[in-house]
Design an enzyme around this catalytic site. Structure first.
Site, PDB file in Angstrom:
ATOM      1  N   GLU A  85     -22.001 -40.837 -90.581  1.00 33.62           N
ATOM      2  CA  GLU A  85     -20.824 -40.727 -89.720  1.00 33.62           C
ATOM      3  C   GLU A  85     -20.794 -41.853 -88.686  1.00 33.62           C
ATOM      4  OE1 GLU A  85     -20.161 -36.672 -88.333  1.00 33.62           O
ATOM      5  OE2 GLU A  85     -19.920 -35.987 -90.396  1.00 33.62           O
TER       6      GLU A  85
ATOM      7  N   GLU B 256     -21.668 -34.110 -97.141  1.00 35.75           N
ATOM      8  CA  GLU B 256     -21.655 -32.966 -96.208  1.00 35.75           C
ATOM      9  C   GLU B 256     -20.389 -32.177 -96.480  1.00 35.75           C
ATOM     10  OE1 GLU B 256     -22.425 -33.525 -91.993  1.00 35.75           O
ATOM     11  OE2 GLU B 256     -23.953 -35.040 -92.456  1.00 35.75           O
TER      12      GLU B 256
END
Ligand code: AHR
Length: 515
Positions: A197, A320
């Protein structure tokens, strides 16, 4: 007169019965020689240093005499995970990964420095579970390790050293250090995440800046580990950030990047995610609305990838995903700890069907997080351990591991408040079995379904059903078997059709034999 009345009432009865009867949802299954293999890696997991995932969850310490363990990892968890045949495990984060310095987690435990887990509760991390613990655990589980490397606060050299430490079989400073720390043979780690991220907790970078940073890191990663080719995974977009994927596909030479990631959680409001158990129908609807967006996101990210990489050299990895709700407050150090209900069965079943159906480009996915965190498959409370409803989905769906997709088409899918109620995927394996997984997300209505299986030559159908009376039903430490799969005998095979009725909020996996 009496006869006339009887005829009128009977006609009315038949009319009402007939007009109320739900006609079957038609699904056709058509074999396609070009169909992809559903990579077993779609059924991957994720372990993060977060709340009670590692400490007080997976890992109870080598010295623990109360909870049976192997090198500090709970034996009951090892057994449960082995039954899932977990194909890969991502570690150490998540956001944690971009604060993690792997060298602090090897060597004698008493010499390891501590650190503050700034993202997850500011707890003190003593680095007692490190690279050796993780990679040895993967070996025990027969799972491929996926190491998520620190780009946000690390260095290129730190990553190169990690690759060399884990993979180099010759003489080198890092390989020698590994041997000194008790491991002769390299683990030969293939999967490497280059940051996590990076648009957020991994460094708040722009797509353009990260693409350049990625190129730099990726350049130095191969070449340290003999025959082990590293598989480099670029930190990917969140949800519908198509600009992120487009920038990576455009700005990074494809020979530097084996995969691009994508993160998507079923969260409908980040400031009020709602309870994990005591949710109402409105919240259920909003969760499912969000979960089903995975189909749209995956489709559109793939469209971009197809544009820049028509040969399909770069994979899409949803590393994820899962349901994310408000944490259960009463759990000590329960950072992001949540329960797991029939709603999670609906989320897992539909999302996994999406991944299977997009197996041409989706080559891996990682459910967040394996133990005691988000959509966990396992929950622990001191010496107790339970399998969640999501565990059972992963167990039922493992029949799709490395099987060949059988494309399916649903004709006129009925709607639940605007959402398609039925989700399907199917595959055939090399042992002569075909499997069809189907999910009915409607909270109240049972759905008759008819599969057209002409040409597939299916015989001997049987099945398993996962459901419970209420959407909120879950397994608890007092009632660990409340939600478990049951035999499903309701599928009828006649000529080229399989017909059945899938109950409301249920998941079924059918198995047939094919000629
Ligand atoms: O899964 C929890 C967090 O969600 C992960 O650490 C991060 O990558 C994501 O934002």
């Amino acid at each position: 007169m009496k006869i006339l009345k009887y005829v009128t009432i009977t006609t009315a009865f038949f009319f009402i019965t007939f007009s109320n009867a739900q006609s079957s949802i038609k699904v056709s299954l058509m074999e396609d020689a070009e169909a992809p293999i559903v990579s077993k890696h779609i059924y991957g997991h994720f372990a993060e240093h977060l709340g009670r995932c590692i400490y007080e969850g997976l890992y109870v310490g080598e010295e623990n005499k109360l909870i049976p363990n192997t090198a500090g990892v709970r034996n009951d968890i090892i057994e449960a995970l082995k039954e899932l045949d977990i194909p890969n495990l991502r570690w150490p984060g998540g956001c944690f990964a971009d604060t993690y310095h792997w060298k602090d987690g090897v060597g004698p435990k008493e010499d390891r420095p501590t650190m503050v887990n700034r993202w997850w509760g500011g707890t003190t991390e003593d680095n007692s579970f490190g690279t050796h613990n993780f990679l040895n655990l993967c070996e025990v589980l027969g799972a491929e390790p996926y190491l998520s490397a620190n780009v946000g606060s690390g260095t290129v050299q730190e990553l190169i050293d990690w690759v060399q430490y884990t993979n180099h079989d010759g003489i080198s400073p890092m390989a020698d250090w590994r041997r000194e720390n008790g491991r002769e043979e390299p683990w030969k780690v293939k999967y490497w995440g280059v940051g996590n991220e990076t648009w957020g907790c991994g460094g708040n970078m722009t797509a353009e800046y990260y693409a350049d940073i990625y190129r730099q890191y990726a350049t130095f990663m191969p070449g340290w580990s003999g025959e082990t080719e590293v598989y480099r995974i670029a930190s990917g977009a969140s949800e519908d950030d198509y600009h992120w994927t487009e920038t990576l596909m455009k700005n990074v030479p494809h020979e530097l990047m084996e995969a691009v990631a994508l993160h998507d959680y079923a969260v409908f409001d980040w400031s009020d995610k709602g309870p994990s158990v005591n949710f109402d129908e409105e919240v259920y609807f909003k969760s499912m609305e969000q979960a089903l967006k995975m189909e749209e996101y995956v489709t559109k990210h793939i469209e971009i990838m197809d544009k820049y990489d028509p040969e399909g050299n770069v994979d899409l990895l949803v590393d994820e995903w899962g349901g994310w709700y408000d944490a259960e407050e009463e759990v000590k150090n329960g950072v992001l700890f949540q329960q797991n209900t029939i709603r999670d069965v609906m989320i897992a079943g539909t999302v996994l069907n999406t991944f299977n159906n997009h197996a041409r480009r989706v080559k891996m996915a990682n459910l967040a997080q394996m133990v005691n965190v988000l959509q966990a498959v396992i929950l622990t409370d001191e010496e107790k351990m339970i399998k969640t409803p999501t565990y059972h989905v992963m167990h039922m769906y493992k029949v799709h591991h490395d099987a060949k997709l059988v494309p399916s088409t649903i004709k006129e899918n009925p709607q639940y408040r605007g959402l398609p109620v039925l989700s399907v995927s199917a595959s055939k394996d090399e042992t002569g079995k075909i499997h069809i997984s189907l999910v009915n997300i409607d909270p109240e209505k049972d759905m008759p379904v008819e599969f057209d299986i002409a040409g597939l030559g299916i015989k001997n159908i049987k099945g398993q059903l996962l459901t419970s009376d209420k959407l909120q039903d879950h397994n608890s430490f007092d009632e660990p078997e409340k939600v478990t799969p049951k035999e499903f005998k309701g599928a009828k095979l006649k000529k080229d059709k399989i017909s059945l009725t899938i109950p409301a909020h249920s998941l079924i996996v059918l198995q047939g034999e094919y000629k």
